[in-house]
Design a protein around this motif. Structure first.
Motif, PDB file in Angstrom:
ATOM      1  N   ALA A 178       0.833  -1.207   0.000  1.00 41.70           N
ATOM      2  CA  ALA A 178       0.000   0.000   0.000  1.00 41.70           C
ATOM      3  C   ALA A 178       0.868   1.258   0.000  1.00 41.70           C
ATOM      4  O   ALA A 178       0.607   2.218  -0.737  1.00 41.70           O
ATOM      5  CB  ALA A 178      -0.932  -0.007   1.209  1.00 41.70           C
ATOM      6  N   VAL A 179       1.903   1.240   0.824  1.00 45.02           N
ATOM      7  CA  VAL A 179       2.816   2.386   0.888  1.00 45.02           C
ATOM      8  C   VAL A 179       3.569   2.542  -0.432  1.00 45.02           C
ATOM      9  O   VAL A 179       3.760   3.664  -0.925  1.00 45.02           O
ATOM     10  CB  VAL A 179       3.797   2.221   2.069  1.00 45.02           C
ATOM     11  N   SER A 180       4.003   1.422  -1.030  1.00 43.14           N
ATOM     12  CA  SER A 180       4.740   1.474  -2.295  1.00 43.14           C
ATOM     13  C   SER A 180       3.878   2.064  -3.407  1.00 43.14           C
ATOM     14  O   SER A 180       4.357   2.881  -4.216  1.00 43.14           O
ATOM     15  CB  SER A 180       5.222   0.078  -2.689  1.00 43.14           C
ATOM     16  N   ARG A 181       2.629   1.649  -3.466  1.00 45.90           N
ATOM     17  CA  ARG A 181       1.726   2.182  -4.497  1.00 45.90           C
ATOM     18  C   ARG A 181       1.564   3.695  -4.356  1.00 45.90           C
ATOM     19  O   ARG A 181       1.474   4.420  -5.349  1.00 45.90           O
ATOM     20  CB  ARG A 181       0.368   1.505  -4.417  1.00 45.90           C
ATOM     21  N   LYS A 182       1.542   4.153  -3.135  1.00 42.72           N
ATOM     22  CA  LYS A 182       1.312   5.576  -2.879  1.00 42.72           C
ATOM     23  C   LYS A 182       2.568   6.420  -3.108  1.00 42.72           C
ATOM     24  O   LYS A 182       2.493   7.546  -3.613  1.00 42.72           O
ATOM     25  CB  LYS A 182       0.823   5.777  -1.446  1.00 42.72           C
ATOM     26  N   THR A 183       3.729   5.884  -2.741  1.00 32.84           N
ATOM     27  CA  THR A 183       4.948   6.689  -2.751  1.00 32.84           C
ATOM     28  C   THR A 183       5.886   6.431  -3.930  1.00 32.84           C
ATOM     29  O   THR A 183       6.657   7.319  -4.298  1.00 32.84           O
ATOM     30  CB  THR A 183       5.744   6.471  -1.447  1.00 32.84           C
ATOM     31  N   CYS A 229       1.532  -4.962 -14.990  1.00 30.91           N
ATOM     32  CA  CYS A 229       1.526  -3.630 -14.398  1.00 30.91           C
ATOM     33  C   CYS A 229       0.486  -3.455 -13.281  1.00 30.91           C
ATOM     34  O   CYS A 229       0.803  -2.900 -12.230  1.00 30.91           O
ATOM     35  CB  CYS A 229       1.319  -2.579 -15.487  1.00 30.91           C
ATOM     36  N   PRO A 230      -0.758  -3.923 -13.454  1.00 29.27           N
ATOM     37  CA  PRO A 230      -1.758  -3.682 -12.399  1.00 29.27           C
ATOM     38  C   PRO A 230      -1.424  -4.345 -11.067  1.00 29.27           C
ATOM     39  O   PRO A 230      -1.804  -3.827 -10.004  1.00 29.27           O
ATOM     40  CB  PRO A 230      -3.044  -4.275 -13.003  1.00 29.27           C
ATOM     41  N   THR A 231      -0.714  -5.466 -11.083  1.00 32.16           N
ATOM     42  CA  THR A 231      -0.455  -6.184  -9.832  1.00 32.16           C
ATOM     43  C   THR A 231       0.854  -5.770  -9.167  1.00 32.16           C
ATOM     44  O   THR A 231       1.093  -6.122  -8.012  1.00 32.16           O
ATOM     45  CB  THR A 231      -0.422  -7.706 -10.076  1.00 32.16           C
ATOM     46  N   ASP A 232       1.706  -5.047  -9.879  1.00 31.44           N
ATOM     47  CA  ASP A 232       2.976  -4.593  -9.301  1.00 31.44           C
ATOM     48  C   ASP A 232       2.724  -3.367  -8.439  1.00 31.44           C
ATOM     49  O   ASP A 232       2.189  -2.362  -8.909  1.00 31.44           O
ATOM     50  CB  ASP A 232       3.978  -4.265 -10.410  1.00 31.44           C
ATOM     51  N   ALA A 233       3.109  -3.444  -7.177  1.00 27.59           N
ATOM     52  CA  ALA A 233       2.862  -2.354  -6.239  1.00 27.59           C
ATOM     53  C   ALA A 233       3.927  -1.272  -6.297  1.00 27.59           C
ATOM     54  O   ALA A 233       3.769  -0.213  -5.674  1.00 27.59           O
ATOM     55  CB  ALA A 233       2.772  -2.897  -4.815  1.00 27.59           C
ATOM     56  N   MET A 234       5.018  -1.494  -7.040  1.00 28.80           N
ATOM     57  CA  MET A 234       6.130  -0.544  -7.012  1.00 28.80           C
ATOM     58  C   MET A 234       6.433   0.056  -8.376  1.00 28.80           C
ATOM     59  O   MET A 234       6.582   1.276  -8.509  1.00 28.80           O
ATOM     60  CB  MET A 234       7.388  -1.232  -6.473  1.00 28.80           C
ATOM     61  N   LEU A 235       6.547  -0.783  -9.399  1.00 23.63           N
ATOM     62  CA  LEU A 235       6.948  -0.314 -10.721  1.00 23.63           C
ATOM     63  C   LEU A 235       5.781  -0.357 -11.696  1.00 23.63           C
ATOM     64  O   LEU A 235       4.890  -1.204 -11.587  1.00 23.63           O
ATOM     65  CB  LEU A 235       8.091  -1.176 -11.268  1.00 23.63           C
ATOM     66  N   SER A 236       5.809   0.560 -12.656  1.00 25.60           N
ATOM     67  CA  SER A 236       4.802   0.603 -13.711  1.00 25.60           C
ATOM     68  C   SER A 236       5.474   0.403 -15.061  1.00 25.60           C
ATOM     69  O   SER A 236       6.709   0.507 -15.180  1.00 25.60           O
ATOM     70  CB  SER A 236       4.077   1.952 -13.708  1.00 25.60           C
ATOM     71  N   PHE A 242      12.664 -19.625  -7.106  1.00 23.00           N
ATOM     72  CA  PHE A 242      11.619 -19.448  -6.103  1.00 23.00           C
ATOM     73  C   PHE A 242      10.810 -18.204  -6.437  1.00 23.00           C
ATOM     74  O   PHE A 242      11.360 -17.120  -6.587  1.00 23.00           O
ATOM     75  CB  PHE A 242      12.202 -19.313  -4.693  1.00 23.00           C
ATOM     76  N   ALA A 243       9.503 -18.388  -6.578  1.00 22.20           N
ATOM     77  CA  ALA A 243       8.595 -17.276  -6.849  1.00 22.20           C
ATOM     78  C   ALA A 243       7.475 -17.296  -5.811  1.00 22.20           C
ATOM     79  O   ALA A 243       6.965 -18.359  -5.452  1.00 22.20           O
ATOM     80  CB  ALA A 243       8.015 -17.382  -8.251  1.00 22.20           C
ATOM     81  N   ARG A 244       7.121 -16.129  -5.336  1.00 21.85           N
ATOM     82  CA  ARG A 244       6.106 -16.013  -4.299  1.00 21.85           C
ATOM     83  C   ARG A 244       5.052 -14.983  -4.714  1.00 21.85           C
ATOM     84  O   ARG A 244       5.381 -13.938  -5.289  1.00 21.85           O
ATOM     85  CB  ARG A 244       6.753 -15.579  -2.981  1.00 21.85           C
ATOM     86  N   SER A 245       3.792 -15.265  -4.403  1.00 26.86           N
ATOM     87  CA  SER A 245       2.712 -14.298  -4.602  1.00 26.86           C
ATOM     88  C   SER A 245       2.509 -13.476  -3.334  1.00 26.86           C
ATOM     89  O   SER A 245       2.933 -13.866  -2.245  1.00 26.86           O
ATOM     90  CB  SER A 245       1.402 -15.027  -4.959  1.00 26.86           C
ATOM     91  N   GLY A 246       1.869 -12.320  -3.492  1.00 27.94           N
ATOM     92  CA  GLY A 246       1.505 -11.524  -2.334  1.00 27.94           C
ATOM     93  C   GLY A 246       2.629 -10.708  -1.740  1.00 27.94           C
ATOM     94  O   GLY A 246       2.514 -10.229  -0.604  1.00 27.94           O
ATOM     95  N   VAL A 247       3.718 -10.544  -2.487  1.00 31.19           N
ATOM     96  CA  VAL A 247       4.836  -9.720  -2.031  1.00 31.19           C
ATOM     97  C   VAL A 247       5.229  -8.771  -3.156  1.00 31.19           C
ATOM     98  O   VAL A 247       4.892  -8.996  -4.325  1.00 31.19           O
ATOM     99  CB  VAL A 247       6.058 -10.565  -1.613  1.00 31.19           C
ATOM    100  N   CYS A 248       5.946  -7.727  -2.797  1.00 33.72           N
ATOM    101  CA  CYS A 248       6.325  -6.748  -3.813  1.00 33.72           C
ATOM    102  C   CYS A 248       7.731  -7.009  -4.328  1.00 33.72           C
ATOM    103  O   CYS A 248       8.442  -7.893  -3.843  1.00 33.72           O
ATOM    104  CB  CYS A 248       6.192  -5.334  -3.259  1.00 33.72           C
TER     105      CYS A 248
END
Length: 320
Positions: A10-15, A189-196, A263-269
């Motif tokens: 949430a913070v990454s998406r905002k900042t 792009c929509p699921t990445d919380a940091m990069l576009s 190793f790949a994980r969901s739910g992390v940035c």
């Protein structure tokens, strides 16, 4: 997904995440967010941090007393920013748990120093460790994001320059191509919380202003020859825009006969493992990194051979 991870995203998406910026706006924004790390340094007892400012190496050494191995780490920051302070928590825990020294290398940043300045500096950092008589079997090369790209590129350069391979490499959310597929960028792009998608394109423009350079294996290590490379661990978030970069590089490494751990994980940035000790997923996955590095620990016989070789070189130099 932990509550901590939800908060980080949430913070990454905002900042951090932005759309529609031009090159100048991208540069200013990324340097603001990547050069002012919010991480609180929590350094374990017995770990010391020392600045190194030499012509052949600039950065920091994070180490325990009498380390038994060496990690050369290249920081992220989209090739335009990033500071080693961001990595103190990760480096200190690697040093503590592996009884290691971690060299956090700095390198020239774009656009003032575009490709290939950073790649050349990273190879120079590896040569610096060899000149310190570090056994390559006890050196690990690692990096995240842009630093993951530089770590992979360093493996290719080491091979091309006929230098001894390090023990292994750890790549966290690596960028591996400067020629990304538009469809994959837009899909992730929509699921990445940091990069576009916009940020990725502008970063490429800043780092590689000469479009002819973008297919070079040192700019896009995805296109390199992986034959003979040391074992590589790839870690990526399934939600991030660089997921396919890591996935394609992993497949290429396997096809070339490289020993690979994926190793790949969901739910992390993006680059979540650097967020130790604050992110539960990062703490768990740090253990995976530790196991991978330990798995390739050299035998006593190979270490003895290195020591004999070092003694021979020292004697030859003294009598020359």
């Amino acid at each position: 997904m932990s509550i901590h991870s939800k908060l980080v995203q949430a913070v990454s998406r905002k900042t951090i995440k932005r759309h529609g910026l031009n090159k100048d706006q991208t540069l200013k924004h990324l340097r603001t967010v990547f050069n002012n790390t919010p991480a609180v340094p929590l350094i374990p007892r017995g770990v010391k941090i020392r600045r190194i400012d030499l012509p052949e190496f600039k950065g920091e050494r994070v180490s325990v007393h009498n380390p038994r191995m060496t990690i050369l780490y290249f920081h992220g920051g989209a090739f335009v920013g990033g500071v080693t302070k961001t990595y103190h928590n990760l480096a200190a825990r690697l040093a503590k748990q592996l009884k290691a020294e971690v060299f956090l290398a700095t390198y020239p940043l774009a656009p003032e120093a575009p490709f290939p300045a950073a790649t050349e500096r990273c190879l120079e950092a590896y040569r610096y460790l060899l000149r310190l008589d570090k056994d390559p079997k006890n050196i690990v090369i690692a990096g995240d994001s842009a630093g993951g790209s530089l770590a992979l590129t360093s493996l290719l350069q080491i091979k091309d320059n006929q230098l001894p391979n390090p023990r292994c490499a750890v790549l966290l959310s690596p960028a591996t191509t400067a020629l990304p597929e538009e469809e994959k960028l837009l899909a992730q792009c929509p699921t990445d919380a940091m990069l576009s998608a916009t940020l990725v394109k502008r970063i490429i423009d800043l780092y590689l202003p000469n479009k002819e350079d973008r297919s070079h294996p040192y700019a896009s290590p995805l296109f390199g020859d992986y034959t003979g490379l040391p074992p590589i661990m790839f870690m990526a978030s399934k939600d991030e825009i660089l997921y396919h970069d890591a996935l394609q590089a992993k497949d290429r490494a396997i096809a070339a006969g490289v020993d690979v751990e994926w190793f790949a994980r969901s739910g992390v940035c993006h680059v979540w493992p650097i967020m130790v000790p604050f992110l539960p997923e990062a703490n768990r996955d740090l253990k995976r990194i530790i196991r991978f590095i330990r798995h390739y620990e050299p035998t006593a016989k190979s270490l003895t051979e290195h020591n004999r070789h070092s003694q021979y070189l020292a004697t030859a130099g003294a009598t020359a």
